[in-house]
Design a protein around this motif. Structure first.
Motif, PDB file in Angstrom:
ATOM      1  N   ALA A  18       0.846  -1.207   0.000  1.00 39.71           N
ATOM      2  CA  ALA A  18       0.000   0.000   0.000  1.00 39.71           C
ATOM      3  C   ALA A  18       0.878   1.252   0.000  1.00 39.71           C
ATOM      4  N   ASN A  19       1.901   1.253   0.850  1.00 44.11           N
ATOM      5  CA  ASN A  19       2.766   2.438   0.962  1.00 44.11           C
ATOM      6  C   ASN A  19       3.627   2.629  -0.280  1.00 44.11           C
ATOM      7  N   ALA A  20       4.000   1.503  -0.932  1.00 43.83           N
ATOM      8  CA  ALA A  20       4.819   1.608  -2.140  1.00 43.83           C
ATOM      9  C   ALA A  20       3.979   2.063  -3.338  1.00 43.83           C
ATOM     10  N   LEU A  21       2.756   1.558  -3.416  1.00 40.53           N
ATOM     11  CA  LEU A  21       1.898   1.911  -4.556  1.00 40.53           C
ATOM     12  C   LEU A  21       1.302   3.305  -4.410  1.00 40.53           C
ATOM     13  N   TYR A  22       0.942   3.634  -3.155  1.00 39.52           N
ATOM     14  CA  TYR A  22       0.256   4.918  -2.907  1.00 39.52           C
ATOM     15  C   TYR A  22       0.928   5.669  -1.758  1.00 39.52           C
ATOM     16  N   PRO A  23       2.150   6.160  -1.985  1.00 42.00           N
ATOM     17  CA  PRO A  23       2.893   6.778  -0.880  1.00 42.00           C
ATOM     18  C   PRO A  23       2.206   8.011  -0.290  1.00 42.00           C
TER      19      PRO A  23
ATOM     20  N   ARG B  30       3.618  -4.996  14.361  1.00 46.93           N
ATOM     21  CA  ARG B  30       3.110  -3.881  15.185  1.00 46.93           C
ATOM     22  C   ARG B  30       4.001  -2.657  15.024  1.00 46.93           C
ATOM     23  N   GLN B  31       5.309  -2.896  14.970  1.00 46.52           N
ATOM     24  CA  GLN B  31       6.253  -1.794  14.817  1.00 46.52           C
ATOM     25  C   GLN B  31       6.041  -1.095  13.465  1.00 46.52           C
ATOM     26  N   VAL B  32       5.784  -1.883  12.436  1.00 50.14           N
ATOM     27  CA  VAL B  32       5.545  -1.308  11.104  1.00 50.14           C
ATOM     28  C   VAL B  32       4.216  -0.540  11.077  1.00 50.14           C
ATOM     29  N   LEU B  33       3.215  -1.075  11.758  1.00 53.14           N
ATOM     30  CA  LEU B  33       1.921  -0.383  11.804  1.00 53.14           C
ATOM     31  C   LEU B  33       2.060   0.946  12.538  1.00 53.14           C
ATOM     32  N   LEU B  34       2.867   0.935  13.587  1.00 47.90           N
ATOM     33  CA  LEU B  34       3.127   2.163  14.351  1.00 47.90           C
ATOM     34  C   LEU B  34       3.789   3.215  13.465  1.00 47.90           C
ATOM     35  N   GLU B  35       4.744   2.795  12.659  1.00 43.72           N
ATOM     36  CA  GLU B  35       5.446   3.710  11.746  1.00 43.72           C
ATOM     37  C   GLU B  35       4.459   4.319  10.750  1.00 43.72           C
ATOM     38  N   THR B  36       3.565   3.482  10.231  1.00 38.75           N
ATOM     39  CA  THR B  36       2.576   3.969   9.257  1.00 38.75           C
ATOM     40  C   THR B  36       1.681   5.022   9.900  1.00 38.75           C
ATOM     41  N   GLU B  37       1.283   4.753  11.128  1.00 34.30           N
ATOM     42  CA  GLU B  37       0.415   5.693  11.845  1.00 34.30           C
ATOM     43  C   GLU B  37       1.107   7.041  12.017  1.00 34.30           C
ATOM     44  N   SER B  38       2.385   7.002  12.409  1.00 33.21           N
ATOM     45  CA  SER B  38       3.077   8.273  12.645  1.00 33.21           C
ATOM     46  C   SER B  38       3.420   8.946  11.315  1.00 33.21           C
ATOM     47  N   ARG B  39       3.723   8.133  10.301  1.00 31.15           N
ATOM     48  CA  ARG B  39       4.053   8.681   8.979  1.00 31.15           C
ATOM     49  C   ARG B  39       2.915   9.543   8.413  1.00 31.15           C
ATOM     50  N   PHE B  40       1.684   9.060   8.561  1.00 31.08           N
ATOM     51  CA  PHE B  40       0.553   9.785   7.989  1.00 31.08           C
ATOM     52  C   PHE B  40      -0.158  10.674   9.006  1.00 31.08           C
ATOM     53  N   GLY B  41       0.276  10.607  10.257  1.00 30.93           N
ATOM     54  CA  GLY B  41      -0.326  11.460  11.287  1.00 30.93           C
ATOM     55  C   GLY B  41      -1.813  11.208  11.461  1.00 30.93           C
ATOM     56  N   GLN B  42      -2.185   9.969  11.340  1.00 32.04           N
ATOM     57  CA  GLN B  42      -3.612   9.608  11.425  1.00 32.04           C
ATOM     58  C   GLN B  42      -3.762   8.242  12.080  1.00 32.04           C
ATOM     59  N   GLU B  43      -4.767   8.123  12.932  1.00 36.05           N
ATOM     60  CA  GLU B  43      -4.974   6.842  13.616  1.00 36.05           C
ATOM     61  C   GLU B  43      -5.232   5.725  12.606  1.00 36.05           C
ATOM     62  N   LEU B  44      -4.615   4.596  12.866  1.00 32.96           N
ATOM     63  CA  LEU B  44      -4.763   3.428  11.993  1.00 32.96           C
ATOM     64  C   LEU B  44      -5.501   2.355  12.794  1.00 32.96           C
ATOM     65  N   GLU B  45      -6.734   2.088  12.390  1.00 34.66           N
ATOM     66  CA  GLU B  45      -7.557   1.130  13.131  1.00 34.66           C
ATOM     67  C   GLU B  45      -7.210  -0.299  12.714  1.00 34.66           C
ATOM     68  N   ILE B  46      -7.096  -1.181  13.698  1.00 32.96           N
ATOM     69  CA  ILE B  46      -6.733  -2.568  13.407  1.00 32.96           C
ATOM     70  C   ILE B  46      -7.940  -3.458  13.692  1.00 32.96           C
ATOM     71  N   ILE B  47      -8.301  -4.250  12.685  1.00 31.54           N
ATOM     72  CA  ILE B  47      -9.484  -5.125  12.782  1.00 31.54           C
ATOM     73  C   ILE B  47      -8.989  -6.566  12.741  1.00 31.54           C
ATOM     74  N   MET B  48      -9.163  -7.278  13.840  1.00 27.45           N
ATOM     75  CA  MET B  48      -8.619  -8.641  13.957  1.00 27.45           C
ATOM     76  C   MET B  48      -9.771  -9.637  13.918  1.00 27.45           C
ATOM     77  N   TYR B  49      -9.770 -10.441  12.879  1.00 24.96           N
ATOM     78  CA  TYR B  49     -10.923 -11.331  12.661  1.00 24.96           C
ATOM     79  C   TYR B  49     -10.777 -12.670  13.371  1.00 24.96           C
TER      80      TYR B  49
END
Ligand code: THU
Length: 160
Positions: free
Chosen positions: A81-86, A115-134
């Protein structure tokens, strides 16, 4: 000495209780488990990333005979996602896991490295990233990635 307890809010839903967009994201994550390359663990994980504009990018775990060279579904999906749509912010991530002929009953939760990568994504975009665990029995929702990693090391720790 002071002892503190760190608590994280986990919201537990049934599939029907979720908004349509999250139901769709879960369906995509479940579908992705079929595309996993998991000949060693036979544990097939699917992940679906929802971007701000509604775009969905998926991934599955990719294993390797040299075990540590493989990658979890969450990172495959998130890095794609980050590579295709930075420039597109990431809103949510859904994950599902299939093994022994069925989906896990209890929710699949991301490993520490993811989790560490998800944290980076959250801080990179400055927006909460919701995690849905099925899970077949119940679904966990966590409002932001940082909740999954209390006392984390992030870019804030790089400076004095
Ligand atoms: N795996 C994931 O893809 N995501 C997780 O959240 C946990 C584990 C993968 C890694 C490996 O291919 C297999 O599942 C068994 O650990």
């Amino acid at each position: 000495m002071i002892e503190k307890n760190i608590e994280i809010p986990v919201r537990i839903f049934s599939f029907q209780e979720l908004p349509n967009s999250y139901q769709e994201l879960i369906e995509q994550a479940k579908e992705q488990t079929r595309k996993a390359y998991a000949p060693y663990s036979k544990f097939q994980v699917g992940a679906a990333v929802l971007l701000d504009d509604g775009t969905i990018v998926c991934g599955s775990n990719q294993e390797n005979a040299a075990y540590p060279s493989g990658l979890c579904a969450e990172r495959v999906a998130m890095f794609s996602a980050n590579a295709l749509y930075p420039d597109k912010k990431v809103k949510a991530l859904a994950i599902a896991a299939f093994t022994d002929g069925g989906f896990l009953q209890t929710p699949i939760t991301p490993c520490g490295a993811c989790r560490q990568v998800l944290l980076e994504t959250e801080s990179r975009f400055g927006q909460e990233l919701e995690i849905i665990m099925y899970g077949e029995k119940e679904i966990y929702l966590i409002k932001k990635a940082s909740h999954l990693l209390p006392l984390n090391f992030s870019n804030k720790n790089l400076f004095k």
